[in-house]
Design an enzyme around this catalytic site. Structure first.
Site, short mmCIF file in Angstrom:
data_model
loop_
_atom_site.label_atom_id
_atom_site.label_comp_id
_atom_site.label_asym_id
_atom_site.label_seq_id
_atom_site.Cartn_x
_atom_site.Cartn_y
_atom_site.Cartn_z
N LEU A 1 0.86 -1.18 0.00
CA LEU A 1 0.00 0.00 0.00
C LEU A 1 0.90 1.23 0.00
O LEU A 1 2.06 1.16 0.41
CB LEU A 1 -0.89 0.03 1.25
CG LEU A 1 -1.94 -1.07 1.36
CD1 LEU A 1 -2.65 -0.99 2.71
CD2 LEU A 1 -2.94 -1.00 0.23
N HIS A 2 0.35 2.34 -0.44
CA HIS A 2 1.10 3.58 -0.31
C HIS A 2 1.29 3.83 1.19
O HIS A 2 0.37 3.65 1.98
CB HIS A 2 0.34 4.74 -0.97
CG HIS A 2 0.27 4.59 -2.46
ND1 HIS A 2 1.36 4.77 -3.28
CD2 HIS A 2 -0.76 4.23 -3.26
CE1 HIS A 2 1.00 4.55 -4.53
NE2 HIS A 2 -0.28 4.21 -4.55
N ASP A 3 2.49 4.21 1.58
CA ASP A 3 2.85 4.37 2.98
C ASP A 3 2.29 5.69 3.52
O ASP A 3 3.01 6.66 3.71
CB ASP A 3 4.37 4.31 3.15
CG ASP A 3 4.77 4.19 4.61
OD1 ASP A 3 3.90 3.95 5.46
OD2 ASP A 3 5.98 4.33 4.89
#
Length: 133
Positions: free
Chosen positions: A13-15
């Site tokens: 996932l995008h952090d």
């Protein structure tokens, strides 16, 4: 007797804590659209779990004999609800570093306790044994 095959996949996932919280919310009980859940079940997917650690997702998919990945892909491509869900989920996901054009990369099983010998004749690294390649 019908068999069950387990396959595992990973994606990141995008952090971003807010984005991860939103992704989690979409996956709560009743979160995914009913049409998406129905499409998964219709293809002899017997269980599907998604696990999260940090920004990495791990999916366990258990499929029955009736599962056909190509047929499922074709049905999903023709299903506007599945397509909308997939497009939304991709806004949260980012490919793994070694697979820049893909999401949900299938993992290779490298260990199973059920395939290990009993304790009789076990090797020991403390005795100087080396793992076999």
């Amino acid at each position: 007797m019908s068999r069950t095959i387990r396959r595992c996949f990973a994606v990141d996932l995008h952090d971003d804590a807010d984005q991860i919280a939103r992704y989690r919310a979409w996956h709560r009980s009743g979160g995914p659209p009913a049409a998406v859940t129905a499409a998964i079940r219709a293809d002899d997917v017997r269980e599907l779990e998604i696990w999260l650690v940090g920004d990495r997702l791990f999916m366990i998919l258990e499929q029955g004999d009736g599962y056909d990945a190509e047929a499922k892909a074709a049905r999903d491509a023709a299903n506007p609800d599945v397509q909308a869900w997939d497009a939304l989920m991709r806004t949260f996901q980012k490919p793994l570093p070694f697979a820049p054009d893909r999401t949900w990369v299938e993992m290779e099983q490298i260990y199973a306790l059920s395939e290990q010998p009993s304790s009789e004749g076990e090797t020991s690294l403390a005795d100087g044994d080396q793992p076999r390649a």
